[in-house]
Structures are given as structure tokens and as C-alpha cells.
Design an enzyme around this catalytic site. Structure first.
Site, PDB file in Angstrom:
ATOM      1  N   TYR A  78      -8.638  -1.759  10.565  1.00 11.10           N
ATOM      2  CA  TYR A  78      -9.890  -2.451  10.887  1.00 11.10           C
ATOM      3  C   TYR A  78     -10.402  -1.933  12.236  1.00 11.10           C
ATOM      4  O   TYR A  78      -9.768  -2.118  13.276  1.00 11.10           O
ATOM      5  CB  TYR A  78      -9.674  -3.961  10.992  1.00 11.10           C
ATOM      6  CG  TYR A  78      -9.391  -4.673   9.692  1.00 11.10           C
ATOM      7  CD1 TYR A  78      -9.561  -4.048   8.465  1.00 11.10           C
ATOM      8  CD2 TYR A  78      -8.954  -5.993   9.693  1.00 11.10           C
ATOM      9  CE1 TYR A  78      -9.302  -4.718   7.280  1.00 11.10           C
ATOM     10  CE2 TYR A  78      -8.698  -6.668   8.515  1.00 11.10           C
ATOM     11  CZ  TYR A  78      -8.868  -6.026   7.312  1.00 11.10           C
ATOM     12  OH  TYR A  78      -8.608  -6.699   6.141  1.00 11.10           O
ATOM     13  N   ARG A 113     -18.024 -12.158   0.952  1.00 15.15           N
ATOM     14  CA  ARG A 113     -18.507 -11.382   2.106  1.00 15.15           C
ATOM     15  C   ARG A 113     -19.830 -11.931   2.632  1.00 15.15           C
ATOM     16  O   ARG A 113     -20.694 -11.179   3.086  1.00 15.15           O
ATOM     17  CB  ARG A 113     -18.622  -9.903   1.763  1.00 15.15           C
ATOM     18  CG  ARG A 113     -17.305  -9.277   1.387  1.00 15.15           C
ATOM     19  CD  ARG A 113     -17.460  -7.855   0.862  1.00 15.15           C
ATOM     20  NE  ARG A 113     -16.166  -7.317   0.484  1.00 15.15           N
ATOM     21  CZ  ARG A 113     -15.533  -7.583  -0.652  1.00 15.15           C
ATOM     22  NH1 ARG A 113     -16.116  -8.380  -1.536  1.00 15.15           N
ATOM     23  NH2 ARG A 113     -14.352  -7.089  -0.918  1.00 15.15           N
ATOM     24  N   GLY A 114     -19.954 -13.235   2.567  1.00 18.37           N
ATOM     25  CA  GLY A 114     -21.151 -13.895   3.074  1.00 18.37           C
ATOM     26  C   GLY A 114     -22.209 -14.144   2.029  1.00 18.37           C
ATOM     27  O   GLY A 114     -23.155 -14.912   2.256  1.00 18.37           O
ATOM     28  N   GLY A 173     -24.328 -19.343   1.817  1.00 19.54           N
ATOM     29  CA  GLY A 173     -25.503 -20.189   1.984  1.00 19.54           C
ATOM     30  C   GLY A 173     -26.389 -19.735   3.116  1.00 19.54           C
ATOM     31  O   GLY A 173     -27.453 -20.321   3.355  1.00 19.54           O
TER      32      GLY A 173
END
Length: 330
Positions: A56, A208-209, A213
């Protein structure tokens, strides 16, 4: 926060874990100070499981966590680390390396970057097709015997690979994408995990979002890798966001946010499942952690299923080049 056991041989962890990937540029620039403050807020809220990967940000994430955790009691949290993904200076992925000598090398670097003498759960990020899983797990077992690793995990592998790995050394948990939009794990993998007494740490619980919402089709920022995902592409994202709006109506009826309902749904699929929350700000973390308090009835689960039926997402969960690396599909 409540705790859950990661399988019959793994550690007891918080019922929700913190996924740190988004703090290292995968979704665009992240604020370093806010990221560290988010880690601190998670620990203060009772989160004990922190998930990272040595790749990462090409090591950035481990160094960030080392800074955030420097003054914290090492026995107060568990580090889950993925290894094996290869890349060059250009950041382009170049496969996976699961050779025993590579396992030891990757681990040495992670221990140094994280500033610790052990990793709580160590796992190959993906299966290296050129190396038998028995060899990779056997090398991690040697590191368990030497005291550098506490438990062995797996990531994104199929049921047969899980059985072979577990025969070499008990596997604590499988990390795999699991959400209302990604349910392929339910067919074969989840039953095998339960048969063998292996836990599941679920990443991507908010797609992943996409099902947080908060996502809109025009929201992508420079450096945000989600623009490469088929589920976020034009023609697919509009369909998927319509599912989110259906879920929003269910959430609002329960006085909850979409994100809280989506996380609570994953947690409700079994006491052997620990959802990983990928927050990179304290605001999003606070929203996500409130999902632990959401109790879903059988009627609630049925209503959620009607809003987002299994298989209703449009588009693969990864770009085509990466789908072949997965043990299960969407």
C-alpha cells in the site's frame, strides 16, 4: 466495542476492524495528520484490528501506521499484513511472489517499517500461480515457529486452496471482498470456512465507497484508482447508484445512514465475520463505527435483500486484468 473470534485458532478482535489502504493514495490524496488522527480515534473507540499491506503506497502505509502506533500498547491492537504484490517505480502491478525466500524477505521489511517484532496475522495478498500454496504457508509457519508471526491468514483464494493451506498450518481467517454488491463468497468459500473453523475479514464492505451513500458519479479525484473499476464506469455506475438509493430508503426508515446499514448487513451474516472499515477521516470513521449498534431483524434483512438483490450490481469488482488473480468472482 464487542469482540469476535477469528475462527477457532485466531485471535479475538474488535467486531469491526480498520482498513488503512485509503490512507496511502489509492483513492486520491489523503491528509497525513488526519489519517493518524483517524487511527487514534479507532483505537480509542475500541477497534483492535488494523489491516494493511506492505505494498500500500509502496511501503507508505506501514510507515504511516508505525508513526500512528508509536506510543500505543503493542498488546492493545492486532496488525494484519498482506504481502507478495510486486510493482516497479512506476507503480504498475507486476504480479505476485509467494516463494519461501520472498516470504522471509517481505516479512523482514514489514517488521522494520512497522517498528514491531511481530505481525499478528500475516497473509499472501493473492495466490502466486507459480508457487504451491503449501510452500508459501510453510514459510509463514516457519516464521510463526520463530515468533515473528502469530497467526496465518489468506486473501482472495478459492475453497480448494483454503483446504490445502489449512492442512499445512491452521488458518485464522480469509480476507476477501464481501458486501451487498459482492457475494460470490457465499456459494462455496463461506461454507468451507465454517467447516474448517476459519474466520472471515470482509473488505470492501461499502464497495469502495460506491454504497457508502456519499458517492456521486462526478466525484472522482486525481489519483483515485476507482475510476478504473468497472462498477464505477459510465453505464454501470448509474445502475449501481440506483441500488444505493433503494438502500437509502430502507436506511432512513431505520434512522440510519446507508453506510451503517451496509456495514451492519455484512456483520449480520455471521459472528465469524469481521467487517473492515476503510475510513481515512474521523468523520467517516465515526459514522461507520455506529454500525455496530445496528441490530437487523429477519424482516430488515429481507427488506435489504429486496432493495439490493444478490447479483444485482453491474460490472466486475476489479478491472479485467485483475479478475484472474481472484479465487472467486463477483
Amino acid at each position: 466495542m464487542q469482540t469476535r473470534d477469528l475462527g477457532s485458532t485466531g485471535p479475538a478482535t474488535s467486531a469491526l476492524g480498520l482498513g488503512a489502504m485509503s490512507m496511502s493514495g489509492s483513492y486520491g490524496d489523503a491528509d497525513r495528520a488526519e489519517s493518524i488522527a483517524t487511527v487514534h480515534a479507532a483505537l480509542d473507540a475500541g477497534v483492535t484490528l488494523i489491516d494493511t499491506g506492505d505494498f500500500y503506497g509502496v511501503g507508505h502505509n506501514e510507515l504511516l501506521l508505525a508513526e500512528a502506533l508509536r506510543d500505543r500498547d503493542r498488546d492493545g491492537y492486532q496488525l494484519s499484513v498482506k504481502f507478495g504484490a510486486l510493482s516497479g517505480p512506476d507503480g504498475i502491478p507486476r504480479g505476485y511472489d509467494g516463494r519461501p525466500e520472498a516470504v522471509r524477505n517481505f516479512l523482514a521489511h514489514s517488521l522494520t517499517r512497522l517498528g514491531t517484532d511481530h505481525i499478528d496475522i500475516y497473509r499472501p495478498a493473492r495466490l502466486d500461480p507459480a508457487v504451491p500454496i503449501e510452500d508459501t504457508v510453510g514459510a509463514i509457519k516457519d516464521m510463526v515457529d520463530a515468533g515473528h508471526v502469530r497467526h496465518i491468514g489468506l486473501s482472495e483464494v478459492d475453497a480448494g486452496t483454503i483446504r490445502r493451506a489449512h492442512a499445512v498450518h491452521p488458518i485464522a481467517d480469509l480476507q476477501i471482498e464481501y458486501s451487498l454488491l459482492s457475494r460470490a463468497v457465499e456459494a462455496e468459500v463461506l461454507p468451507v470456512l465454517r467447516e474448517l473453523g476459519i474466520g472471515l475479514t470482509a473488505y470492501g464492505v461499502l464497495g469502495r465507497g460506491l454504497i457508502s451513500g456519499h458517492w456521486s458519479a462526478d466525484r472522482s479525484a486525481p489519483g483515485d484508482h476507482r475510476v478504473l473499476s468497472p462498477r464505477f464506469s459510465s453505464g454501470n455506475v448509474e445502475h449501481n447508484l440506483a441500488l444505493v438509493e433503494a438502500l437509502r430508503r430502507v436506511a432512513e426508515a431505520k434512522d440510519r445512514t446507508v453506510a451503517q446499514l451496509a456495514i451492519a448487513w455484512v456483520a449480520a451474516q455471521g459472528e465469524d465475520i469481521v467487517p473492515l472499515v476503510g475510513a481515512r477521516t474521523r468523520e467517516r470513521l465515526d459514522e461507520a463505527l455506529r454500525a455496530e449498534r445496528v441490530l437487523l431483524t429477519a424482516e430488515d434483512l429481507a427488506e435489504i435483500e429486496r432493495a439490493v438483490p444478490r447479483g444485482s450490481a453491474r460490472g466486475d469488482r476489479y478491472p479485467a486484468a485483475f479478475m484472474a488473480d481472484l479465487g472467486v468472482g463477483n
